[in-house]
Every structure is written in C-alpha cells, then in structure tokens.
Design a protein around this motif. Structure first.
Motif, PDB file in Angstrom:
ATOM      1  N   MET A  62      37.229  24.172  54.126  1.00 58.34           N
ATOM      2  CA  MET A  62      37.298  25.617  53.890  1.00 58.34           C
ATOM      3  C   MET A  62      38.597  26.188  54.434  1.00 58.34           C
ATOM      4  O   MET A  62      39.212  27.057  53.825  1.00 58.34           O
ATOM      5  CB  MET A  62      36.108  26.322  54.562  1.00 58.34           C
ATOM      6  CG  MET A  62      34.784  25.968  53.947  1.00 58.34           C
ATOM      7  SD  MET A  62      34.736  26.304  52.172  1.00 58.34           S
ATOM      8  CE  MET A  62      34.187  24.739  51.535  1.00 58.34           C
ATOM      9  N   GLY A 111      31.129  25.935  41.435  1.00 57.42           N
ATOM     10  CA  GLY A 111      32.163  25.598  42.397  1.00 57.42           C
ATOM     11  C   GLY A 111      31.811  26.172  43.738  1.00 57.42           C
ATOM     12  O   GLY A 111      30.795  26.839  43.904  1.00 57.42           O
ATOM     13  N   SER A 112      32.666  25.914  44.742  1.00 63.27           N
ATOM     14  CA  SER A 112      32.354  26.454  46.054  1.00 63.27           C
ATOM     15  C   SER A 112      33.342  27.542  46.429  1.00 63.27           C
ATOM     16  O   SER A 112      33.359  28.010  47.537  1.00 63.27           O
ATOM     17  CB  SER A 112      32.389  25.342  47.090  1.00 63.27           C
ATOM     18  OG  SER A 112      33.703  24.911  47.284  1.00 63.27           O
ATOM     19  N   PHE A 170      32.445  29.276  38.391  1.00 63.40           N
ATOM     20  CA  PHE A 170      32.265  30.092  39.604  1.00 63.40           C
ATOM     21  C   PHE A 170      30.910  29.813  40.244  1.00 63.40           C
ATOM     22  O   PHE A 170      30.794  29.723  41.461  1.00 63.40           O
ATOM     23  CB  PHE A 170      32.400  31.575  39.276  1.00 63.40           C
ATOM     24  CG  PHE A 170      32.247  32.445  40.485  1.00 63.40           C
ATOM     25  CD1 PHE A 170      33.194  32.423  41.491  1.00 63.40           C
ATOM     26  CD2 PHE A 170      31.134  33.260  40.644  1.00 63.40           C
ATOM     27  CE1 PHE A 170      33.054  33.206  42.625  1.00 63.40           C
ATOM     28  CE2 PHE A 170      30.993  34.054  41.772  1.00 63.40           C
ATOM     29  CZ  PHE A 170      31.951  34.022  42.761  1.00 63.40           C
ATOM     30  N   ASN A 171      29.886  29.654  39.414  1.00 66.80           N
ATOM     31  CA  ASN A 171      28.552  29.410  39.962  1.00 66.80           C
ATOM     32  C   ASN A 171      28.381  27.991  40.495  1.00 66.80           C
ATOM     33  O   ASN A 171      27.583  27.760  41.390  1.00 66.80           O
ATOM     34  CB  ASN A 171      27.488  29.687  38.894  1.00 66.80           C
ATOM     35  CG  ASN A 171      27.410  31.170  38.588  1.00 66.80           C
ATOM     36  OD1 ASN A 171      27.711  32.005  39.442  1.00 66.80           O
ATOM     37  ND2 ASN A 171      27.050  31.505  37.354  1.00 66.80           N
ATOM     38  N   SER A 186      33.146  33.896  48.085  1.00 68.31           N
ATOM     39  CA  SER A 186      33.093  32.703  47.252  1.00 68.31           C
ATOM     40  C   SER A 186      31.656  32.268  47.074  1.00 68.31           C
ATOM     41  O   SER A 186      30.877  32.238  48.036  1.00 68.31           O
ATOM     42  CB  SER A 186      33.894  31.589  47.902  1.00 68.31           C
ATOM     43  OG  SER A 186      33.238  30.361  47.748  1.00 68.31           O
ATOM     44  N   ASN A 187      31.303  31.894  45.855  1.00 65.91           N
ATOM     45  CA  ASN A 187      29.994  31.337  45.567  1.00 65.91           C
ATOM     46  C   ASN A 187      28.877  32.182  46.185  1.00 65.91           C
ATOM     47  O   ASN A 187      27.931  31.659  46.750  1.00 65.91           O
ATOM     48  CB  ASN A 187      29.931  29.899  46.089  1.00 65.91           C
ATOM     49  CG  ASN A 187      28.889  29.104  45.350  1.00 65.91           C
ATOM     50  OD1 ASN A 187      28.427  29.525  44.294  1.00 65.91           O
ATOM     51  ND2 ASN A 187      28.506  27.979  45.898  1.00 65.91           N
ATOM     52  N   LYS A 188      29.018  33.487  46.089  1.00 68.25           N
ATOM     53  CA  LYS A 188      28.005  34.443  46.555  1.00 68.25           C
ATOM     54  C   LYS A 188      27.802  34.413  48.063  1.00 68.25           C
ATOM     55  O   LYS A 188      26.837  34.965  48.570  1.00 68.25           O
ATOM     56  CB  LYS A 188      26.670  34.216  45.820  1.00 68.25           C
ATOM     57  CG  LYS A 188      26.751  34.651  44.365  1.00 68.25           C
ATOM     58  CD  LYS A 188      25.625  34.069  43.555  1.00 68.25           C
ATOM     59  CE  LYS A 188      25.926  34.225  42.076  1.00 68.25           C
ATOM     60  NZ  LYS A 188      25.364  33.131  41.293  1.00 68.25           N
ATOM     61  N   GLN A 226      41.208  25.343  51.953  1.00 72.14           N
ATOM     62  CA  GLN A 226      41.047  26.121  50.716  1.00 72.14           C
ATOM     63  C   GLN A 226      41.472  27.567  50.927  1.00 72.14           C
ATOM     64  O   GLN A 226      42.065  28.187  50.053  1.00 72.14           O
ATOM     65  CB  GLN A 226      39.585  26.083  50.252  1.00 72.14           C
ATOM     66  CG  GLN A 226      39.181  24.723  49.730  1.00 72.14           C
ATOM     67  CD  GLN A 226      37.908  24.772  48.901  1.00 72.14           C
ATOM     68  OE1 GLN A 226      37.358  25.825  48.646  1.00 72.14           O
ATOM     69  NE2 GLN A 226      37.440  23.611  48.497  1.00 72.14           N
ATOM     70  N   MET A 267      40.256  31.353  48.495  1.00 69.57           N
ATOM     71  CA  MET A 267      39.294  32.363  48.950  1.00 69.57           C
ATOM     72  C   MET A 267      39.988  33.229  49.996  1.00 69.57           C
ATOM     73  O   MET A 267      41.112  32.953  50.373  1.00 69.57           O
ATOM     74  CB  MET A 267      38.041  31.698  49.517  1.00 69.57           C
ATOM     75  CG  MET A 267      38.317  30.774  50.685  1.00 69.57           C
ATOM     76  SD  MET A 267      36.847  30.089  51.412  1.00 69.57           S
ATOM     77  CE  MET A 267      36.333  28.898  50.201  1.00 69.57           C
TER      78      MET A 267
END
Lengths: 272, 260, 365
Positions: free
Chosen positions: A223, C182-183, C179-180, A61-63, A226, A232
């Motif tokens: 997290m 958000g988390s 996507f960039n 998620s988010n890199k 989520q 995720m």
C-alpha cells in the motif's frame, strides 16, 4: 507521591515536551513547503491534514477509507512479521547454542552470518521465491533471515558472559551438560537474549514492510508503494509512515515487558 | 597463536566448500533452486572481471554515500550524547524520542528526503547525493547516540566523585574521564552502523534521482531478470561491507590497545 | 567551560553558513524557463530538455524508447530517474517527463484524487509518431508450460481476448469491474484509463484501426526487437551475445493465438487452476483479464483464473519462470531481456498494438 513516582512523571513530561518540539519543527517545515511547492501534500503535509485523513470517511480505494486500508493491511504485514520473527528467533537461538558448543562452528560460520546481512533483500528474494514458489512464504522467510542475526549474536555474548568460576564450579559438582545449560548458561544469557529481541522485533516489522514491496497483493509495504505511485491518496503513505514508527516502538516496549515477566529477580535492580 | 590461525582457516575452508557446492550445483539440488536465480560463481566472477571499471565506478559512489552518512550520523549522534549527558533530565527523553526514527522503514524515509532536498542544488547528482547521505545519517545517528550516552554515564564506580574531590572541573572530568570511557561504546555503535550504512546507502539509491551506485545497479538488473549481473553487484556490495568492517576492526584494535 | 561554548558558537556559525548557502541555492534554482511554446517543434523541445539534463524516465527497462528518441536527435542517452509519481514534473526538476497515456498523463491533466490538475496546460510527444515505438503489454508464458498444456494456453488466450473485446466495447463498465475487483485507484481515474487503453488496443503504431484482439503484428514486433537490440545494454557477455543473435521466432509463437482465435471456444484443458501476473497495480490497464473473469469467460472455457497484481521489484518474467504463476503480462522489451538472460519464455499474444509511452511537457498559455 513517592520520589520514584515523581521521577516517572517528570520523565513522561520530558518526552511529551520533546514530542511537542518535533511537532513544532515539522509544522514549521510544512508551512515553508506549503508556500513554496505546488503539491505540498506530497512533500510534507501538515500533521493536522494527516490526522484529518485518518478520520475522513471518504473511500480512497475499493470502498475503503485510508485508515481502513492501513489497518486491514497492517494485520497481514504484522502477522507475517510475527511469524518471521518467531522463526528467526528460533534459528538465532539454535545458532547461538551451536556456536557456543562448538568453537569451530563459531569461527567458521560467524563471518558468513554477517555477510548474509549484507546481501540486499532484493538479491535474496528471487532465490527464496524460486525455492518456495510462493511470495507470502518468501516474505516470511526473508523476515526470518533478517531477524536471526541480532538474536544469535546477543545470545552468544550472553552465553560467553558466564564467569569461568561458576562454570568450573558446576563442572566440579559433576553437573551434566544439560544442567549446565538449563541452570547456568540460559538464565545468565536471558538479559542478553532480550536485548537481541529488542533489536530484532522492530527490525522484523520494517523488514516485513520492505519485503511487501517486492510484489503486488496485500500488505503495508504494498500500500505504501501504491500510494507513492499515486494509485491512491498520498495520505495512505503518510499514515503508514507514522503507523510503522508507532508499531515499531510498541514491539520494542512489548519485548521490554516480556523481559520483566521472564526475569522477576531483575525487577529489584530496576532494569533500564 | 594456534587460536588465531583457526580463526582464518575455518571460515575460509567453509567458504571454499560453499563455493564448490555452489559451482557444482550441489547447493542448488539441496535447496531446490535453479542456476538462473542463483547463478554459478564462475559466471558471476566472469562478469566482474569483464566490467570491473563500471563496477568500481558504482562502488565508489556507494562508498561515498555510506561513509559520508556514517561520519555525519556518528558525529551528530556523539554530539547528541554529549548534550544528553550534560542535561540528563532532558537528554534521556530526547534520546528515546530520537530512537523512534529507527522504527520507520528506510523505503519510507528515502522518498521523503528526496522531495525535501529538491531545492538544494540544480545539479541532480549533488542533490541526490545529499538525500542519500541524509538517509544513511539517520540510520547511523541513533545507535551512536544511545551507545555513546551509555559510555558517558556507565563510569567506574566513584571515579567521577574521586575526580571531583581532587577539584577537577567539569571540562577535565569530561575529557579525562568520560570521553576515554566512551571509546569502547563508540566501537559497539560502529559495528552496528557500518553494515547498516551500506544497506541504507543502497536502498536510498533505489529512489534517488541520479542513476548511480551498486544498489541501483542491483535493482536495475533484478528487474530486468539479469541475475548473474545483479549478483556481480551484490558481490561488490559484500566486498565493500567486508573491507569497511575489517578497517573498523583494525582501527578498534589500535584504539583499544592496552585497554584490555 | 569557555572552550566548550566557543565550540558551540563555531558549530552554530557552521550551521548558519550551511543554511545560508542552502537559501541562496534556493534562489538560483528558480528556473528561467520550464515551459515550451505551443508551436515549438519536437526537436527543439527534446534538445532543450536534454541539454539541461532534465529528461525523465523510470528506468528499470522502461527507458529504451526515450533513448531511441534522444539518439534520433543526436543527443546523449542519459536521463533522470523519475519516481513513480509526477512530483518531479510538477516541481520543474524534470522538464520532459515520461508518462503512460492511460495513467500518468491522466494524473497530470485531471484533478481527481492523486491528480495534478494541469488540464490543457500540458502537451506531449508521442513515441508512435516519432517512429521509436516499442510494443508494450503482451501475454506470455513459460515455453515448457505451453508445450505441456497447449489447450490450457489456447483456452486462456481465447477467453482473455473475449474479455478484451468486451472491455473495449464497454470501457465504462470495464472500468467499474476493475475498480470493484482491484484494490486501488479512484473510479474516475479508472474510467479515464479504460478509455485510453481502448485506443492502444485498437490502433496500431501507424494509427490504423485494429479489429482483431491480441494480434502479433510482424512489423511492429520487428521494430521492437531491433530497438531492443540497440538499447538494451547487458554487462553479462553471455546474455549480450544471446540478445545480438535473437530473432522473432525465439520470443513468440503465433500458433496458440491462431488456433485459439479460429476455434469455437471449446477446449479440453490440461490444467484448470491457472494464474496470471500483471505488470503493474490492479488497474484498467489490465481490464480485459478482469472482465473475462467477472463475465465468466474463463469459467466457460473450463479455467479458474487467479489474477496476481504486480508493481514490485520481482518482475513478471521471474514470477512466471520460477513457476509461481502460469501467465504474465509484460512489455516485449522486458521479455527480450529475460530471454537473453536465459529464461525460456514465450510470447503468446500482443494486446497493446501501439506504444502508450509519451513525453509530457508544460506549455505556455
């Protein structure tokens, strides 16, 4: 090798054997789940899979990789837990002193302290939020509310444990109240305070994780929820389960360590 | 006697002052809260009286889970303590490993157990009841096992040696010395476990498949912004807690008679 | 010693007995039929799943459309509590599971991370075609905030709708922006979600295209309120009475939206730092707001917007009402419930024009 060293070594071995035993049980369970469920990773994955996910460089998620998510959010949650714990300890301290000093306060307040612990966080949260207008402040306040109780009750027990003879002796020596507290009551209650802190520290962490889930944003609990919602990788959830247990134990050990630092004379007795 | 009177009068007086300040909204002004997230007692009481049947129905479900898990967890914890005290070399390590379960948040344990108990029964009420009881059991096992273990080993100095020298066998030592010695420790554990069992029963209800219980009602109403109704259920939860705690104190008083 | 060993034997026998019951239970559970024929009627599927007690929904204010559907086919309105994943559907404990077209349905069908990979082996019942649709994601604020800051409200509506327009025209780019910013969530799932959300924003409950973003359609709003009155069950008699007598004028104000959309995009805002609370996790469900922020539409109208993700148990109405945030996205039914309880909230735009809720089931193949 001295006898004491030897004992310590066997103690460690015993714990190791127990942990291995638990791992074996988990793995048997995971193998059964693997053959009977369509998505075993959601029910009970193999430990190797969880470990693999820790070292995986795949961004979930988010890199960020799963492990990066856990560690970066853990910092936030632990900071809140720590702040809440400090505030809670302080409140517990003051309450215990007040209850010991004024018997009427103890009688009137004590039942309600217990009742506050019975209010589900979910019920408390909106009120705190309405008062603070800020979710992060609310999270800290609620962590504090959940941690003061063990500190207050244990410290009160400690203050009460002072033998009457000693107390009378101090009085007969015309010691001031301040002296009685600093020289007699507080030192006597230190072990009790620490047994309260040892309960409160892991509680502050689990409470902080629970409070995270009240709203979005950052934090281990957020997290965790989520990940449970499959936003995720589910392995974020499993990592947090183990991570939170580890941190909880660590916080307990930290308090035991602090206890030894604060009460050197106890060392000789070999505190448990 | 005068002493015990003030034990009751003091908290009741404080409670009455609190309710008065709450109802007259003085409390709201001090805290900066509104009557919405902190509904007035009269309204909460009104909702309780209007929906007493439904509230009692949900209370019953929560109490069953809390007591079921409390009994299972305490019995299991006591048995573990017996094992640990009989095999101290292995037992102590085992207890400290088991204590680590308490460091995992309930919100993580509840979904895991929900998934693991799916195959237990085809009736969702039965299987979610089992999942909830297991969650409560886990929270209650640790405090009982740790406390009861202390009860078994923290004996009066030389008492065990004395009994041994009188040629008492292990069984006699266990039942005549260790078990009675552990009784106060059992109550220490229960005083922690009883409130914990209700809280964990309610949290496990949030996640359960079958929709029932005080905890679930609190969550539904909070999410739907029905705070007055949610507080009616919170009052129910606190009532359960007080009743169970008072029962515990009474039982403790009976069991500990003549000990102090 | 013998006594103790006897007790242990008894204990072991007990444990063994429990396990054997458990194992037998295992065998019985194997469901006779958890799949439906591809030509089965909606009525037959709903009846079968409901009589077995295996219709799932998340509850917590998401259940009204499902209850309306069950009532339509003369079935009891009870349902199983579905977790916020599709594990229950996956393991057959739920035969007819609630899913949002843009989220859970995608997870069920697709096989990216977090997905279940059922592909075309599932089918679904649409609330819109069943006539029980209720409107979902809207835009709302506190009534006194709107009164005190009318230009801020209009500016926020104007820029947000511009964001929605761009997002629907370029769903792939919108997904990337979310996507960039958000988390969470995989890029593939965001792309899927954006394409599905576009359909909800640009089609009404009858299936006709909608070209104006955020319009509050009177018929759909009226249907939502009527169903809400029927299925929102409040134990608080004061709130129940308020719900019963509620009209559309109590919950929405069209003036702000009308004037914002008719304006030239210039506003003299009273408050420039504003925040919006989303209903759920940061995902393409809310792509319009992320796009408006990313493309600078908010700064063009003089606003500095903070986007607060949701998904916790403190609902959006509470967050807006307590003043923690200025705007919120929620389902119309949730707004109605909060309003009935006494929160003075006001809907100012309706982004989703039809219901995105479906009941998904496995099909024979």
């Amino acid at each position: 090798m001295t006898k004491l060293q030897k004992k310590k070594l066997t103690d460690k071995l015993v714990i190791l054997v127990w942990i291995i035993g638990l791992i074996v049980i988990w793995e048997i369970g995971a193998s059964i789940v693997e053959t009977t469920k369509r998505s075993p990773q959601n029910v009970l994955p193999h430990l190797s899979q969880i470990v693999e996910s820790v070292f995986s460089s795949k961004p979930v998620s988010n890199k960020q990789t799963a492990w990066q998510i856990v560690t970066s959010n853990a910092t936030i949650t632990l900071l809140r837990a720590g702040t809440g714990f400090l505030i809670g300890t302080l409140i517990g301290f003051i309450l215990a002193l007040a209850m010991n000093f004024f018997k009427l306060v103890e009688k009137a307040v004590f039942p309600y302290l217990m009742m506050i612990q019975m209010i589900p966080i979910l019920g408390m949260a909106p009120i705190v939020l309405a008062i603070t207008q800020d979710i992060d402040k609310s999270r800290i306040v609620i962590s504090a509310i959940l941690t003061f109780y063990p500190v207050a009750t244990n410290m009160l027990d400690g203050l009460k444990s002072v033998e009457k003879e000693k107390y009378d002796l101090m009085h007969s020596l015309a010691a001031s109240n301040w002296h009685i507290y600093t020289k007699l009551l507080l030192p006597t209650s230190i072990p009790y305070i620490f047994s309260g802190l040892k309960i409160a520290a892991p509680m502050a962490i689990t409470a902080s994780i629970l409070v995270d889930t009240l709203q979005g944003g950052a934090g281990l609990g957020t997290m965790l929820s989520q990940s449970l919602k499959h936003a995720m990788s589910i392995y974020v959830f499993w990592q947090i389960v183990f991570f939170s247990a580890f941190i909880g134990i660590l916080s307990y050990k930290l308090m035991s360590f602090a206890e030894k630092m604060f009460s050197p004379h106890e060392k000789a007795k070999g505190s448990r | 006697m005068k002493n015990s009177k003030s034990t009751i009068i003091a908290p009741v007086t404080l409670g009455l002052i609190g309710v008065f300040m709450w109802q007259s909204q003085m409390l709201h002004r001090i805290l900066g809260a509104d009557t919405f997230t902190m509904p007035l007692p009269a309204r909460i009481f009104g909702i309780i009286t209007e929906n007493i049947a439904k509230i009692l129905f949900n209370m019953q479900a929560t109490v069953m889970v809390a007591i079921g898990g409390l009994i299972l967890g305490s019995v299991l914890g006591y048995l573990l303590a017996i094992l640990a005290s009989n095999f101290p070399k292995w037992g102590v390590g085992g207890l400290s490993v088991i204590s680590s379960f308490n460091a995992i948040p309930i919100i993580a344990i509840a979904p895991i157990l929900n998934n693991l108990t799916k195959d237990f029964s085809s009736d969702p009420n039965t299987r979610s009841m089992l999942a909830k009881i297991l969650v409560v059991m886990i929270t209650c096992t640790v405090s009982m096992s740790v406390n009861a273990y202390r009860g078994f080993i923290e004996l009066k100095p030389f008492s065990e040696d004395l009994m041994r020298s009188l040629a008492a066998n292990r069984m006699t030592v266990f039942f005549k010395l260790k078990v009675p010695n552990s009784v106060p420790y059992i109550f220490t554990a229960l005083r922690v476990s009883v409130p914990a069992s209700i809280i964990s029963a309610m949290v496990s209800e949030y996640f359960a498949e079958y929709i029932i219980g005080v905890g679930r009602q609190i969550r539904e109403n909070i999410v739907l912004a029905q705070y007055a109704t949610a507080w009616a259920y919170i009052t129910a939860a606190i009532t359960i807690g007080i009743i169970m705690y008072v029962i515990l104190i009474i039982i403790e008083g009976i069991c500990m008679k003549g000990r102090r | 010693m013998r006594k103790i060993s006897k007790k242990f034997v008894a204990l072991f026998v007990f444990i063994a007995a429990v396990f054997s019951v458990y194992a037998n239970g295992n065998k019985e559970v194997a469901p006779a039929k958890s799949y439906y024929a591809s030509n089965a009627t909606v009525e037959s599927i709903v009846k079968d799943a409901a009589t077995k007690g295996q219709v799932g929904n998340w509850g917590l204010g998401n259940e009204y459309e499902i209850q309306a559907l069950l009532t339509k086919y003369n079935l009891p309105t009870t349902y199983l509590s579905q977790a916020f994943d599709m594990d229950g559907f996956d393991d057959d404990s739920i035969l007819l599971a609630s899913a949002m077209t843009y989220n859970e349905l995608g997870l069920v069908k697709n096989d990216y991370d977090g997905g279940y990979g059922y592909g075309n082996k599932v089918s679904f019942i649409d609330m819109n075609s069943e006539g029980v649709a209720m409107l979902e994601d809207n835009l709302f604020t506190k009534a006194d905030f709107a009164q005190a800051n009318p230009n801020t409200v209009k500016a926020f509506i104007y820029a947000s709708m511009k964001g929605w327009e761009y997002a629907c025209a370029n769903p792939e780019e919108a997904a990337e922006i979310v996507f960039n910013n958000g988390s969470s969530v995989s890029p593939q799932h965001q792309a899927y979600m954006a394409s599905e959300v576009k359909k909800l924003v640009e089609t009404d409950t009858a299936g006709n295209p909608v070209s104006i973003y955020g319009k509050m359609d009177e018929t759909a709003m009226a249907q939502t309120l009527a169903l809400a009155k029927k299925y929102i069950k409040l134990e608080d008699s004061v709130a129940a009475k308020a719900l019963e007598s509620m009209t559309l004028d109590d919950i929405r104000n069209t003036v702000f939206w009308d004037e914002a959309m008719a304006s030239a995009g210039k506003f003299d805002v009273e408050k420039s730092d504003v925040s919006i609370q989303l209903k759920w996790l940061p995902q393409a469900q809310f792509m319009g707001y992320y796009v408006a922020k990313d493309k600078g539409y908010y700064s063009e109208v003089g606003l500095n917007v903070t986007i607060v993700p949701g998904g916790g148990d403190i609902g959006e109405p509470t967050a807006v009402y307590t003043g923690q945030v200025d705007f919120g996205v929620t389902w119309v039914s949730n707004l109605i419930a909060a309003k009935a309880a006494g929160m003075d909230l006001l809907q100012i735009a309706q982004v989703y024009q039809k219901s995105g809720l479906v009941l998904v089931y496995k099909t024979e193949e």
